[in-house]
Design a protein around this motif. Structure first.
Motif, PDB file in Angstrom:
ATOM      1  N   MET A  77       0.838  -1.198   0.000  1.00  0.00           N
ATOM      2  CA  MET A  77       0.000   0.000   0.000  1.00  0.00           C
ATOM      3  C   MET A  77       0.876   1.253   0.000  1.00  0.00           C
ATOM      4  N   SER A  78       0.381   2.307  -0.632  1.00  0.00           N
ATOM      5  CA  SER A  78       1.091   3.586  -0.632  1.00  0.00           C
ATOM      6  C   SER A  78       0.916   4.242   0.739  1.00  0.00           C
ATOM      7  N   ASP A  79       1.704   5.275   1.010  1.00  0.00           N
ATOM      8  CA  ASP A  79       1.589   5.975   2.296  1.00  0.00           C
ATOM      9  C   ASP A  79       0.195   6.553   2.501  1.00  0.00           C
ATOM     10  N   ASP A  80      -0.396   7.089   1.429  1.00  0.00           N
ATOM     11  CA  ASP A  80      -1.744   7.661   1.544  1.00  0.00           C
ATOM     12  C   ASP A  80      -2.768   6.577   1.871  1.00  0.00           C
ATOM     13  N   GLU A  81      -2.626   5.406   1.227  1.00  0.00           N
ATOM     14  CA  GLU A  81      -3.547   4.300   1.496  1.00  0.00           C
ATOM     15  C   GLU A  81      -3.382   3.807   2.933  1.00  0.00           C
ATOM     16  N   VAL A  82      -2.141   3.777   3.414  1.00  0.00           N
ATOM     17  CA  VAL A  82      -1.883   3.352   4.800  1.00  0.00           C
ATOM     18  C   VAL A  82      -2.525   4.334   5.774  1.00  0.00           C
ATOM     19  N   LYS A  83      -2.362   5.637   5.513  1.00  0.00           N
ATOM     20  CA  LYS A  83      -2.949   6.647   6.402  1.00  0.00           C
ATOM     21  C   LYS A  83      -4.471   6.515   6.436  1.00  0.00           C
ATOM     22  N   ALA A  84      -5.078   6.278   5.267  1.00  0.00           N
ATOM     23  CA  ALA A  84      -6.536   6.107   5.208  1.00  0.00           C
ATOM     24  C   ALA A  84      -6.955   4.860   5.991  1.00  0.00           C
ATOM     25  N   ALA A  85      -6.191   3.777   5.868  1.00  0.00           N
ATOM     26  CA  ALA A  85      -6.503   2.540   6.589  1.00  0.00           C
ATOM     27  C   ALA A  85      -6.367   2.750   8.099  1.00  0.00           C
ATOM     28  N   ILE A  86      -5.355   3.510   8.511  1.00  0.00           N
ATOM     29  CA  ILE A  86      -5.171   3.801   9.939  1.00  0.00           C
ATOM     30  C   ILE A  86      -6.351   4.609  10.462  1.00  0.00           C
ATOM     31  N   ASP A  87      -6.745   5.640   9.707  1.00  0.00           N
ATOM     32  CA  ASP A  87      -7.884   6.466  10.130  1.00  0.00           C
ATOM     33  C   ASP A  87      -9.147   5.615  10.269  1.00  0.00           C
ATOM     34  N   LYS A  88      -9.350   4.719   9.317  1.00  0.00           N
ATOM     35  CA  LYS A  88     -10.528   3.846   9.345  1.00  0.00           C
ATOM     36  C   LYS A  88     -10.468   2.918  10.564  1.00  0.00           C
ATOM     37  N   ALA A  89      -9.284   2.340  10.839  1.00  0.00           N
ATOM     38  CA  ALA A  89      -9.136   1.427  11.975  1.00  0.00           C
ATOM     39  C   ALA A  89      -9.307   2.159  13.297  1.00  0.00           C
ATOM     40  N   VAL A  90      -8.821   3.390  13.386  1.00  0.00           N
ATOM     41  CA  VAL A  90      -8.991   4.186  14.605  1.00  0.00           C
ATOM     42  C   VAL A  90     -10.473   4.437  14.848  1.00  0.00           C
ATOM     43  N   ALA A  91     -11.197   4.817  13.782  1.00  0.00           N
ATOM     44  CA  ALA A  91     -12.632   5.071  13.916  1.00  0.00           C
ATOM     45  C   ALA A  91     -13.383   3.786  14.285  1.00  0.00           C
ATOM     46  N   GLU A  92     -12.982   2.682  13.649  1.00  0.00           N
ATOM     47  CA  GLU A  92     -13.642   1.393  13.867  1.00  0.00           C
ATOM     48  C   GLU A  92     -13.473   0.895  15.309  1.00  0.00           C
ATOM     49  N   THR A  93     -12.299   1.099  15.876  1.00  0.00           N
ATOM     50  CA  THR A  93     -12.031   0.618  17.233  1.00  0.00           C
ATOM     51  C   THR A  93     -12.417   1.632  18.301  1.00  0.00           C
ATOM     52  N   GLY A  94     -12.639   2.883  17.895  1.00  0.00           N
ATOM     53  CA  GLY A  94     -12.945   3.924  18.858  1.00  0.00           C
ATOM     54  C   GLY A  94     -11.725   4.312  19.683  1.00  0.00           C
ATOM     55  N   ALA A  95     -10.540   4.063  19.141  1.00  0.00           N
ATOM     56  CA  ALA A  95      -9.298   4.365  19.849  1.00  0.00           C
ATOM     57  C   ALA A  95      -9.148   5.879  20.024  1.00  0.00           C
TER      58      ALA A  95
END
Length: 153
Positions: free
Chosen positions: A99-117
């Motif tokens: 994954m590109s850096d932008d795709e990784v950042k988007a995945a991190i944002d999604k995972a943070v929202a999903e877990t409520g971290a």
């Protein structure tokens, strides 16, 4: 889609016929690592390594070779470093597209929202979600600091 194991076998035969000694050697290293993983799994009462476990083995092999390359470069041994680079290229060809850096950042944002971290103490939850969803597609050594930064750490 063929399994990775079948692809290793087919590529080994093809490389042997083509006389690509470096590729044959690298695929043999992969096969040996998989046999070790299978033996380890059998000892734990499981069957053969799963596709995710195979990807993990490949990533570990790449990381080991990258460490070796750094050591060889630091000690002025370019011939050894080049051999390791060839192995990295062969092993990398079996991993999913990174994954590109932008795709990784988007995945991190999604995972943070999903877990409520909300804080760094929730980092493990976020990394767990990312590992489950994106195994083999991102370098978790680079992702961890990004997750920490996203959580305000």
């Amino acid at each position: 889609m063929t399994s990775l194991r079948e692809r290793f076998t087919a590529d080994m035969k093809e490389a042997m016929k083509a006389g690509e000694k470096a590729k044959v050697a690298a695929i043999r290293l992969i096969s040996a690592a998989l046999k070790e993983k299978d033996i380890e799994a059998r000892g734990a009462g499981k069957g053969e390594a799963t596709a995710d476990e195979i990807l993990g083995v490949l990533q570990k092999m790449i990381k080991q070779r990258q460490e070796s390359i750094a050591i060889y470069d630091a000690n002025n041994r370019p011939e050894l470093a080049d051999g390791e680079r060839v192995e990295v290229a062969v092993i990398s060809s079996y991993l999913p597209k990174q994954m590109s850096d932008d795709e990784v950042k988007a995945a991190i944002d999604k995972a943070v929202a999903e877990t409520g971290a909300t804080a760094v103490k929730d980092m493990g939850k976020v990394i767990g979600v990312l590992r489950a969803a994106y195994a083999g597609q991102m370098d978790f050594g680079k992702v961890s600091p990004m997750v920490k930064a996203a959580l305000g750490g």
